[in-house]
Design a protein around this motif. Structure first.
Motif, mmCIF file in Angstrom:
data_model
loop_
_atom_site.group_PDB
_atom_site.id
_atom_site.type_symbol
_atom_site.label_atom_id
_atom_site.label_comp_id
_atom_site.label_asym_id
_atom_site.label_seq_id
_atom_site.Cartn_x
_atom_site.Cartn_y
_atom_site.Cartn_z
ATOM 1 N N GLN A 180 0.817 -1.211 0.000
ATOM 2 C CA GLN A 180 0.000 0.000 0.000
ATOM 3 C C GLN A 180 0.856 1.269 0.000
ATOM 4 O O GLN A 180 0.349 2.345 -0.268
ATOM 5 C CB GLN A 180 -0.953 -0.004 1.197
ATOM 6 C CG GLN A 180 -0.283 0.181 2.546
ATOM 7 C CD GLN A 180 0.401 -1.064 3.103
ATOM 8 O OE1 GLN A 180 0.334 -2.139 2.525
ATOM 9 N NE2 GLN A 180 1.069 -0.915 4.234
ATOM 10 N N CYS A 181 2.154 1.152 0.273
ATOM 11 C CA CYS A 181 3.016 2.337 0.368
ATOM 12 C C CYS A 181 3.890 2.554 -0.866
ATOM 13 O O CYS A 181 4.729 3.446 -0.862
ATOM 14 C CB CYS A 181 3.906 2.232 1.609
ATOM 15 S SG CYS A 181 2.958 2.332 3.147
ATOM 16 N N GLY A 182 3.728 1.758 -1.881
ATOM 17 C CA GLY A 182 4.482 1.985 -3.113
ATOM 18 C C GLY A 182 5.753 1.170 -3.204
ATOM 19 O O GLY A 182 6.290 0.686 -2.211
ATOM 20 N N ARG A 183 6.230 1.048 -4.420
ATOM 21 C CA ARG A 183 7.396 0.235 -4.743
ATOM 22 C C ARG A 183 8.633 1.127 -4.810
ATOM 23 O O ARG A 183 8.594 2.222 -5.349
ATOM 24 C CB ARG A 183 7.155 -0.450 -6.082
ATOM 25 C CG ARG A 183 8.082 -1.557 -6.401
ATOM 26 C CD ARG A 183 7.358 -2.535 -7.346
ATOM 27 N NE ARG A 183 8.175 -3.654 -7.709
ATOM 28 C CZ ARG A 183 8.358 -4.723 -6.960
ATOM 29 N NH1 ARG A 183 7.745 -4.818 -5.788
ATOM 30 N NH2 ARG A 183 9.124 -5.714 -7.358
ATOM 31 N N VAL A 184 9.732 0.628 -4.274
ATOM 32 C CA VAL A 184 11.011 1.319 -4.325
ATOM 33 C C VAL A 184 11.926 0.514 -5.246
ATOM 34 O O VAL A 184 12.138 -0.677 -5.028
ATOM 35 C CB VAL A 184 11.643 1.450 -2.922
ATOM 36 C CG1 VAL A 184 13.021 2.075 -3.003
ATOM 37 C CG2 VAL A 184 10.738 2.256 -2.012
ATOM 38 N N ILE A 185 12.444 1.174 -6.279
ATOM 39 C CA ILE A 185 13.320 0.506 -7.238
ATOM 40 C C ILE A 185 14.729 1.047 -7.038
ATOM 41 O O ILE A 185 14.930 2.257 -6.925
ATOM 42 C CB ILE A 185 12.841 0.750 -8.683
ATOM 43 C CG1 ILE A 185 11.419 0.214 -8.835
ATOM 44 C CG2 ILE A 185 13.780 0.100 -9.681
ATOM 45 C CD1 ILE A 185 10.751 0.587 -10.127
ATOM 46 N N SER A 186 15.703 0.141 -6.990
ATOM 47 C CA SER A 186 17.081 0.579 -6.791
ATOM 48 C C SER A 186 18.013 -0.082 -7.800
ATOM 49 O O SER A 186 17.765 -1.189 -8.264
ATOM 50 C CB SER A 186 17.546 0.280 -5.361
ATOM 51 O OG SER A 186 17.520 -1.112 -5.120
ATOM 52 N N ALA A 187 19.072 0.633 -8.129
ATOM 53 C CA ALA A 187 20.104 0.151 -9.033
ATOM 54 C C ALA A 187 21.446 0.445 -8.372
ATOM 55 O O ALA A 187 21.802 1.609 -8.189
ATOM 56 C CB ALA A 187 19.996 0.840 -10.384
ATOM 57 N N ALA A 188 22.156 -0.605 -7.992
ATOM 58 C CA ALA A 188 23.421 -0.429 -7.278
ATOM 59 C C ALA A 188 24.491 -1.295 -7.926
ATOM 60 O O ALA A 188 24.267 -2.479 -8.200
ATOM 61 C CB ALA A 188 23.245 -0.808 -5.810
ATOM 62 N N LEU A 189 25.655 -0.685 -8.145
ATOM 63 C CA LEU A 189 26.764 -1.365 -8.804
ATOM 64 C C LEU A 189 28.020 -1.275 -7.946
ATOM 65 O O LEU A 189 28.186 -0.347 -7.157
ATOM 66 C CB LEU A 189 27.052 -0.719 -10.161
ATOM 67 C CG LEU A 189 25.918 -0.727 -11.169
ATOM 68 C CD1 LEU A 189 26.285 0.124 -12.375
ATOM 69 C CD2 LEU A 189 25.605 -2.153 -11.596
ATOM 70 N N THR A 190 28.911 -2.238 -8.165
ATOM 71 C CA THR A 190 30.231 -2.230 -7.545
ATOM 72 C C THR A 190 31.268 -2.321 -8.646
ATOM 73 O O THR A 190 31.123 -3.118 -9.580
ATOM 74 C CB THR A 190 30.398 -3.414 -6.568
ATOM 75 O OG1 THR A 190 29.436 -3.296 -5.519
ATOM 76 C CG2 THR A 190 31.785 -3.446 -5.961
ATOM 77 N N LEU A 191 32.309 -1.513 -8.551
ATOM 78 C CA LEU A 191 33.425 -1.539 -9.488
ATOM 79 C C LEU A 191 34.664 -1.979 -8.736
ATOM 80 O O LEU A 191 34.993 -1.414 -7.682
ATOM 81 C CB LEU A 191 33.650 -0.149 -10.097
ATOM 82 C CG LEU A 191 34.841 0.002 -11.039
ATOM 83 C CD1 LEU A 191 34.625 -0.814 -12.315
ATOM 84 C CD2 LEU A 191 35.089 1.474 -11.362
ATOM 85 N N ASP A 192 35.333 -3.002 -9.268
ATOM 86 C CA ASP A 192 36.622 -3.431 -8.712
ATOM 87 C C ASP A 192 37.548 -3.746 -9.873
ATOM 88 O O ASP A 192 37.182 -3.522 -11.033
ATOM 89 C CB ASP A 192 36.453 -4.600 -7.739
ATOM 90 C CG ASP A 192 35.798 -5.826 -8.352
ATOM 91 O OD1 ASP A 192 35.836 -5.995 -9.597
ATOM 92 O OD2 ASP A 192 35.234 -6.623 -7.601
ATOM 93 N N GLU A 193 38.709 -4.279 -9.611
ATOM 94 C CA GLU A 193 39.651 -4.507 -10.713
ATOM 95 C C GLU A 193 39.174 -5.609 -11.662
ATOM 96 O O GLU A 193 39.608 -5.654 -12.800
ATOM 97 C CB GLU A 193 41.052 -4.765 -10.198
ATOM 98 C CG GLU A 193 41.314 -6.120 -9.603
ATOM 99 C CD GLU A 193 42.765 -6.283 -9.198
ATOM 100 O OE1 GLU A 193 43.328 -7.338 -9.495
ATOM 101 O OE2 GLU A 193 43.317 -5.366 -8.586
#
Length: 160
Positions: free
Chosen positions: A141-154
């Motif tokens: 009932q409170c809405g959807r939260v969309i996330s995009a998270a990345l990690t950069l390593d060697e």
């Protein structure tokens, strides 16, 4: 109206009444900025001086140089007997950046990262196509939260 019509009307009304008396649900007033967060791993952070992130989703691309800030982790400081708990922030050696997008959906997103080393040498171009994740942390009932998270390593770029 016959007896059957009256019975159906009463049954329908009775079915709707619980909705009229349901308690309203309070949703937190927390804002959410659409975008892609990027963490440079601690063991790769010394190799990075600057990064540029390009994100393309649903035919719309956004690109900019990232402001890289030192990352931190929360350190639990425990709780007092009366139930008051606290934590502090401690640097963890990572770098953090964020690219704000006009919108973010759960459709595939292509991210491309370029950058330079402290010596001014170009870092390897890294590209990843991934699907942002959505959840309902406060209930449907409170809405959807969309996330995009990345990690950069060697090794490259990966979804967090």
């Amino acid at each position: 109206m016959g007896r059957i019509g009256l019975a159906l009307t009463l049954a329908g009304t009775a079915a709707l009444l619980p909705g009229c008396f349901a308690e309203p649900v309070a949703c937190p007033a927390i804002g959410h900025v659409a975008g892609v967060s990027l963490t440079v791993a601690a063991d790769y952070a010394d190799d990075v001086a600057s990064l540029r992130l390009k994100a393309c989703q649903d035919g719309i691309c956004t690109e900019k140089d990232l402001m890289l800030n030192p990352g931190a982790t929360a350190v639990d400081q425990g709780c007092t007997p009366d139930g008051v708990c606290s934590a502090t922030s401690s640097p963890d050696g990572t770098l953090q950046g964020f690219l704000e997008l006009p919108a973010l959906s759960e459709s595939p997103l292509e991210a491309t990262v370029t950058g330079t080393s402290p010596a001014g040498i170009a870092l390897p171009l890294r590209t990843l196509t991934f699907t942002p994740t959505g959840e309902n942390p406060y209930g449907e009932q409170c809405g959807r939260v969309i996330s995009a998270a990345l990690t950069l390593d060697e090794e490259g770029l990966r979804q967090r």
